[in-house]
Design an enzyme around this catalytic site. Structure first.
Site, short mmCIF file in Angstrom:
data_model
loop_
_atom_site.label_atom_id
_atom_site.label_comp_id
_atom_site.label_asym_id
_atom_site.label_seq_id
_atom_site.Cartn_x
_atom_site.Cartn_y
_atom_site.Cartn_z
N SER A 1 0.84 -1.19 0.00
CA SER A 1 0.00 0.00 0.00
C SER A 1 0.89 1.26 0.00
O SER A 1 1.68 1.44 -0.91
CB SER A 1 -0.97 -0.04 1.19
OG SER A 1 -2.02 0.88 1.01
N HIS B 1 -7.36 -5.98 -0.35
CA HIS B 1 -6.14 -5.19 -0.19
C HIS B 1 -5.03 -5.94 0.53
O HIS B 1 -3.92 -5.41 0.64
CB HIS B 1 -6.49 -3.91 0.58
CG HIS B 1 -5.49 -2.79 0.45
ND1 HIS B 1 -5.03 -2.31 -0.75
CD2 HIS B 1 -4.86 -2.06 1.41
CE1 HIS B 1 -4.18 -1.33 -0.54
NE2 HIS B 1 -4.04 -1.16 0.76
N ASP C 1 -9.61 -5.39 -4.52
CA ASP C 1 -8.71 -4.43 -3.89
C ASP C 1 -9.22 -3.00 -4.04
O ASP C 1 -9.72 -2.61 -5.10
CB ASP C 1 -7.34 -4.54 -4.56
CG ASP C 1 -6.18 -4.10 -3.70
OD1 ASP C 1 -6.39 -3.24 -2.83
OD2 ASP C 1 -5.08 -4.61 -3.92
#
Length: 295
Positions: free
Chosen positions: A106, A273, A246
């Site tokens: 991320s 995610h 995601d």
């Protein structure tokens, strides 16, 4: 399994780190950068599984978070990409690592890309997991995903964002509907993910300054960030990871695939995610397979 924890001194602060495995094993070590900005290493702890292959795995908490120095009273403009790049450089130097692979998840993948465009001599491989190439694309994707939420959830989110009451329990409850679909589909979330969630609640300084109150309401200093025009400078082999559900949708990842010359992309069909949590064994096998040629 050998495990070593410690602190790297950094500009008068301390960066906590943990090394799982032996940095002198002869295999390329993997450094793991967590997301946020403002998370902790806990939710990406599963990558330590790769140490079973003989590869040392380095986790750390970025300054302001977790077991590293917290700075709740500093000005929001203290928290910059440059700060976290310097911290990563410092950690690599402190651990006396010459060659390494870097995995960023991320925000950590955004940081990893920023690190890679500088073409550091020791970086041999890059893994960008569940990361957008720009926050404009991230926000566009978030808006689309929000429109698919139940109408009453959408209305609750918008009402509190407009009123500036995003710290309310009602807003948080509505946000959890989004998170269960697009952040972690394993419900209830595993203990390591919950530890990170609790840590953010206890000290949201970095998250609020750079991101905002939620994953999909980005009003912090990172809101205009983009690396798209600099991606051709990434010359090391790169693996992209994302999940079918995601919040980092394919549109947010596509510029990485287009702009990096030596790149491959794995989408995990049952994940959002956090494929490293949602499809742990398959994700570890994917990363291990990518890194295998590097020793």
């Amino acid at each position: 399994m050998q495990v070593r924890e410690g602190y790297a001194e950094f500009r008068g602060y301390r960066t906590w780190f943990r090394v799982t495995g032996d940095l002198n094993s002869g295999r390329l070590p993997l450094i793991v950068a967590h997301g946020g900005p403002g998370c902790t290493h806990d939710y990406v702890d599963s990558f330590k599984d790769l140490a079973a292959t003989g590869r040392a795995v380095v986790h750390y908490d970025q300054v302001g978070n977790g077991r590293s120095t917290h700075l709740p009273g500093v000005s929001p403009d203290f928290w910059t990409v440059a700060l976290f790049l310097a911290e990563l450089d410092n950690l690599i130097e402190h651990l006396e690592i010459s060659d390494y692979a870097l995995l960023g998840q991320s925000w950590g993948g955004m940081l990893g890309a920023e690190h890679a465009v500088r073409q550091p001599a020791g970086l041999k491989a890059l893994i960008i997991a569940n990361s957008p190439a720009s926050m404009a694309l991230w926000s566009e994707a978030a808006d689309e995903l929000r429109q698919a939420l139940p109408r009453e959830v959408q209305a609750t989110l918008l009402r509190h964002e407009t009123a500036g009451t995003t710290d309310s329990a009602e807003y948080h409850a509505a946000a959890e509907v989004f998170y269960a679909r697009h952040v972690c589909r394993v419900q209830p979330v595993p203990a390591e993910v919950e530890r990170t969630n609790v840590a953010i609640e206890e000290d949201p300084t970095v998250y609020h300054a750079m991101n905002g109150p939620t994953e999909f309401h980005v009003i912090g200093s990172m809101r205009h960030w983009s690396i798209i025009d600099r991606l051709p400078r990434i010359l090391v082999p790169t693996l992209l990871i994302s999940g079918r559900f995601d919040e980092a949708t394919p549109a947010t990842v596509q510029p990485f695939a287009d702009g990096i010359s030596d790149v491959r992309w794995q989408i995990f069909e049952q994940s959002s995610h956090m494929p490293h949590v949602e499809e742990r064994e398959a994700c570890m096998a994917c990363v291990d397979g990518f890194l295998a040629p590097f020793g």
